[in-house]
Design a protein around this motif. Structure first.
Motif, PDB file in Angstrom:
ATOM      1  N   LEU A  48      51.406  40.259 -28.237  1.00 37.54           N
ATOM      2  CA  LEU A  48      51.819  41.616 -27.906  1.00 37.54           C
ATOM      3  C   LEU A  48      53.315  41.811 -28.150  1.00 37.54           C
ATOM      4  N   LEU A  49      54.121  40.820 -27.763  1.00 32.47           N
ATOM      5  CA  LEU A  49      55.567  40.943 -27.969  1.00 32.47           C
ATOM      6  C   LEU A  49      55.938  40.924 -29.446  1.00 32.47           C
ATOM      7  N   SER A  51      54.035  42.013 -31.944  1.00 27.60           N
ATOM      8  CA  SER A  51      53.558  43.216 -32.634  1.00 27.60           C
ATOM      9  C   SER A  51      53.933  44.498 -31.894  1.00 27.60           C
ATOM     10  N   TYR A  52      54.850  44.419 -30.961  1.00 27.90           N
ATOM     11  CA  TYR A  52      55.212  45.562 -30.120  1.00 27.90           C
ATOM     12  C   TYR A  52      55.797  46.697 -30.945  1.00 27.90           C
ATOM     13  N   GLN A  53      55.281  47.925 -30.707  1.00 24.85           N
ATOM     14  CA  GLN A  53      55.748  49.098 -31.450  1.00 24.85           C
ATOM     15  C   GLN A  53      55.946  50.288 -30.515  1.00 24.85           C
ATOM     16  N   ASN A  54      56.751  50.122 -29.501  1.00 25.52           N
ATOM     17  CA  ASN A  54      57.151  51.202 -28.588  1.00 25.52           C
ATOM     18  C   ASN A  54      56.020  51.784 -27.742  1.00 25.52           C
ATOM     19  N   GLU A  55      54.976  51.010 -27.446  1.00 22.17           N
ATOM     20  CA  GLU A  55      53.923  51.488 -26.559  1.00 22.17           C
ATOM     21  C   GLU A  55      54.395  51.366 -25.114  1.00 22.17           C
ATOM     22  N   VAL A  57      53.885  49.863 -21.574  1.00 17.23           N
ATOM     23  CA  VAL A  57      53.291  48.597 -21.132  1.00 17.23           C
ATOM     24  C   VAL A  57      53.410  48.454 -19.622  1.00 17.23           C
ATOM     25  N   THR A  73      58.375  51.465 -21.387  1.00 14.08           N
ATOM     26  CA  THR A  73      58.512  50.896 -22.723  1.00 14.08           C
ATOM     27  C   THR A  73      59.500  49.735 -22.657  1.00 14.08           C
ATOM     28  N   ILE A  74      59.313  48.796 -23.547  1.00 12.71           N
ATOM     29  CA  ILE A  74      60.239  47.663 -23.623  1.00 12.71           C
ATOM     30  C   ILE A  74      61.437  48.126 -24.427  1.00 12.71           C
ATOM     31  N   ALA A 101      49.369  46.621 -22.893  1.00 13.78           N
ATOM     32  CA  ALA A 101      49.679  47.941 -23.429  1.00 13.78           C
ATOM     33  C   ALA A 101      48.765  48.938 -22.727  1.00 13.78           C
TER      34      ALA A 101
END
Length: 109
Positions: A48-49, A51-55, A57, A73-74, A101
Motif C-alpha cells: 500500500l505504501l 503504490s500510494y496515490q493520495n487516497e 487511509v 491522506t498521507i 485505503a
C-alpha cells in the motif's frame, strides 16, 4: 467543640495528589503489549505504501501501550527516517500495525 461547617465528601479524589496518582494508575493498567504483525500483513502495508496515490487511509499504530488510529491522506512517506505523516501525526514504520485505503462502493476514496 468547633463546627467544621458543611463539607462535601469526594470519594477517591479528596486530594489533588490522589487524583493524579489514580489517573496515572488507571492509565498504566490499561496498557497492552504491542501486537505481533504477520508477514502477510507487513507485505500488505508495504504494498500500500509503495503504490500510494493520495487516497484516504486509516493507519492503525501502537504508541505507549495503546492502539490508535489516524485517518486522512498521507502527507509524506519518508523512507530515510522510516516514517509516515498522516495529518499532524508522525508514525514510524515500526509502530504501524495496519493501514487500509478507505473505499466507498467500488471506488477508492
Amino acid at each position: 467543640m468547633k463546627d467544621r461547617g458543611m463539607m462535601k465528601w469526594a470519594a477517591y479524589k479528596s486530594l489533588d495528589r490522589q487524583s493524579d496518582f489514580i489517573a496515572k494508575t488507571l492509565y498504566e493498567q490499561g496498557k497492552k503489549e504491542k501486537p505481533l504483525i504477520s508477514e502477510e500483513r507487513a507485505e500488505k502495508i508495504d504494498a500500500l505504501l509503495r503504490s500510494y496515490q493520495n487516497e484516504e487511509v486509516i493507519a492503525t499504530y501502537y504508541e505507549d501501550g495503546y492502539i490508535y488510529e489516524a485517518e486522512g491522506t498521507i502527507d509524506v512517506i519518508d523512507h530515510y527516517k522510516k516514517e509516515i505523516f498522516v495529518g499532524e501525526r508522525e508514525i514510524p514504520f515500526s509502530r504501524l500495525i495496519d493501514i487500509e485505503a478507505l473505499e466507498i462502493g467500488n471506488m477508492l476514496f
